[in-house]
Design a protein around this motif. Structure first.
Motif, PDB file in Angstrom:
ATOM      1  N   MET A   1      55.670  36.918  63.693  1.00  0.00           N
ATOM      2  CA  MET A   1      55.202  38.250  64.059  1.00  0.00           C
ATOM      3  C   MET A   1      54.767  38.310  65.518  1.00  0.00           C
ATOM      4  O   MET A   1      55.047  39.291  66.219  1.00  0.00           O
ATOM      5  CB  MET A   1      54.055  38.681  63.145  1.00  0.00           C
ATOM      6  CG  MET A   1      54.504  39.036  61.733  1.00  0.00           C
ATOM      7  SD  MET A   1      55.905  40.203  61.704  1.00  0.00           S
ATOM      8  CE  MET A   1      55.218  41.605  62.569  1.00  0.00           C
ATOM      9  N   ILE A   2      54.078  37.278  65.981  1.00  0.00           N
ATOM     10  CA  ILE A   2      53.698  37.238  67.392  1.00  0.00           C
ATOM     11  C   ILE A   2      54.948  37.200  68.261  1.00  0.00           C
ATOM     12  O   ILE A   2      55.042  37.893  69.283  1.00  0.00           O
ATOM     13  CB  ILE A   2      52.810  36.005  67.686  1.00  0.00           C
ATOM     14  CG1 ILE A   2      51.463  36.142  66.980  1.00  0.00           C
ATOM     15  CG2 ILE A   2      52.596  35.838  69.190  1.00  0.00           C
ATOM     16  CD1 ILE A   2      50.564  34.933  67.141  1.00  0.00           C
TER      17      ILE A   2
ATOM     18  N   VAL B   1      59.733  42.119  72.051  1.00  0.00           N
ATOM     19  CA  VAL B   1      59.940  43.541  72.348  1.00  0.00           C
ATOM     20  C   VAL B   1      59.251  43.923  73.653  1.00  0.00           C
ATOM     21  O   VAL B   1      59.834  44.591  74.513  1.00  0.00           O
ATOM     22  CB  VAL B   1      59.425  44.415  71.181  1.00  0.00           C
ATOM     23  CG1 VAL B   1      59.486  45.893  71.557  1.00  0.00           C
ATOM     24  CG2 VAL B   1      60.237  44.148  69.921  1.00  0.00           C
ATOM     25  N   VAL B   2      57.996  43.492  73.800  1.00  0.00           N
ATOM     26  CA  VAL B   2      57.237  43.821  75.015  1.00  0.00           C
ATOM     27  C   VAL B   2      57.889  43.197  76.239  1.00  0.00           C
ATOM     28  O   VAL B   2      58.016  43.849  77.285  1.00  0.00           O
ATOM     29  CB  VAL B   2      55.775  43.342  74.877  1.00  0.00           C
ATOM     30  CG1 VAL B   2      55.038  43.489  76.214  1.00  0.00           C
ATOM     31  CG2 VAL B   2      55.058  44.129  73.794  1.00  0.00           C
TER      32      VAL B   2
ATOM     33  N   ALA C   1      45.311  40.061  74.454  1.00  0.00           N
ATOM     34  CA  ALA C   1      45.685  39.725  73.079  1.00  0.00           C
ATOM     35  C   ALA C   1      45.029  38.440  72.595  1.00  0.00           C
ATOM     36  O   ALA C   1      45.129  38.097  71.401  1.00  0.00           O
ATOM     37  CB  ALA C   1      47.204  39.597  72.972  1.00  0.00           C
TER      38      ALA C   1
ATOM     39  N   CYS D   1      56.630  40.713  68.420  1.00  0.00           N
ATOM     40  CA  CYS D   1      55.895  41.631  69.300  1.00  0.00           C
ATOM     41  C   CYS D   1      56.103  41.274  70.760  1.00  0.00           C
ATOM     42  O   CYS D   1      56.377  42.148  71.601  1.00  0.00           O
ATOM     43  CB  CYS D   1      54.412  41.619  68.952  1.00  0.00           C
ATOM     44  SG  CYS D   1      54.018  42.302  67.326  1.00  0.00           S
ATOM     45  N   LEU D   2      55.978  39.998  71.084  1.00  0.00           N
ATOM     46  CA  LEU D   2      56.133  39.568  72.474  1.00  0.00           C
ATOM     47  C   LEU D   2      57.568  39.772  72.959  1.00  0.00           C
ATOM     48  O   LEU D   2      57.791  40.118  74.128  1.00  0.00           O
ATOM     49  CB  LEU D   2      55.744  38.098  72.621  1.00  0.00           C
ATOM     50  CG  LEU D   2      54.246  37.787  72.598  1.00  0.00           C
ATOM     51  CD1 LEU D   2      54.022  36.280  72.682  1.00  0.00           C
ATOM     52  CD2 LEU D   2      53.514  38.490  73.733  1.00  0.00           C
TER      53      LEU D   2
END
Length: 293
Positions: A210-211, A217-218, A88, A214-215
């Motif tokens: 936003m980052i 959830v992952v 990423a 995403c992180l």
């Protein structure tokens, strides 16, 4: 319906107490987080860890396998996190340690206690000690690029774990008056940790949302899956599997923000990761508990 109510009974007290800390600060009341954190980390939590280990009736072999599984789980998470962040193009110093280490103290221990009872508490403090050991060595090396053996030696939670394990292995017990005293001190650890979690989140300013989303959830999905896989690999089942998966899936700990601030990583980005992952855990952890119970 009964399962949903059971999960709510487990999760609600944890987030409600943290919510009290959040509301306390937002109402403008004083909360000296440095003092309370120092009190908890240097006194209350070590007493909780020592007495939980000393009095546990868990099988020594099971605790040894849980400890080994904890180390394996965090190393696997670190390898996956390194790969994902590299792909990423994100800064490893900023994001890798928060991706690896979850909030096993403030959030993980209370949840394990409410979900699995005293046996869950005893298992969770073992993994809390593993997290503390790795955070004060590997974690600092990731953020600062330097070793931290001296820091580890000064960490009371490490010594409480070693002494608790020694007393457990040898079958020793402290005198009743001392055990009662340590128990009394340790009992304040969980409410203190939860209140402090709420206060810390209230004072953080999210960055790079936003980052962070995403992180978060992952991290949750990957860590839960890794925990489940590692538990199966080490032959853990039932309560031990549940505690390992639950602790691995914890949101980012506030300690990651403090490390980033101290060693001049991107603290604002880490703060956003802490806030978003903690808020997301309000949804994610109850769903995970429905699978574990």
């Amino acid at each position: 319906m009964n399962l949903i109510l059971t999960v709510l009974e487990i999760v609600a007290p944890v987030f409600l107490v943290a919510g009290v800390g959040f509301a306390w600060v937002k109402a403008g009341f004083e909360y000296r987080i440095q003092f309370v954190t120092r009190l908890g980390v240097n006194l209350a939590v070590p007493c909780l860890i020592f007495t939980a280990l000393m009095k546990t009736e868990a099988d020594l072999g099971d605790l040894a396998r849980l400890t080994a599984a904890g180390f394996a789980g965090y190393f696997a998470t670190g390898a996956l996190g390194w790969l994902l962040l590299k792909l990423a193009g994100l800064d490893l110093r900023t994001y890798l340690a928060p991706f690896i280490f979850g909030n096993t103290g403030n959030l993980g221990v209370p949840l394990a206690l409410f979900a699995f009872g005293q046996a869950g508490l005893e298992a969770s403090v073992v993994l809390l000690a593993v997290t503390a050991l790795l955070s004060f060595t590997w974690g600092i090396w990731i953020v600062a690029g330097e070793g931290a053996l001296g820091k580890m030696v000064q960490e009371p939670m490490i010594w409480a774990t070693l002494l608790g394990a020694l007393f457990l292995y040898m079958g020793w017990e402290t005198p009743d008056f001392m055990t009662n005293t340590l128990d009394l001190i340790g009992q304040m650890a969980i409410p203190l940790m939860l209140l402090t979690l709420g206060v810390a989140v209230a004072r953080l300013t999210p960055g790079r949302v936003m980052i962070a989303v995403c992180l978060s959830v992952v991290k949750f999905l990957a860590c839960a899956a890794i925990g489940w896989g590692i538990a199966s690999l080490f032959g853990l089942s039932g309560l031990l599997l549940g505690v390992l998966v639950l602790q691995m899936a914890m949101p980012v700990g506030v300690s990651s923000y403090l490390l980033a601030e101290k060693y001049e990583a991107d603290a604002d980005a880490v703060a956003g990761f802490v806030v978003v992952s903690t808020v997301a855990s309000v949804i994610g952890l109850p769903l995970l508990l429905t699978l574990l119970l």
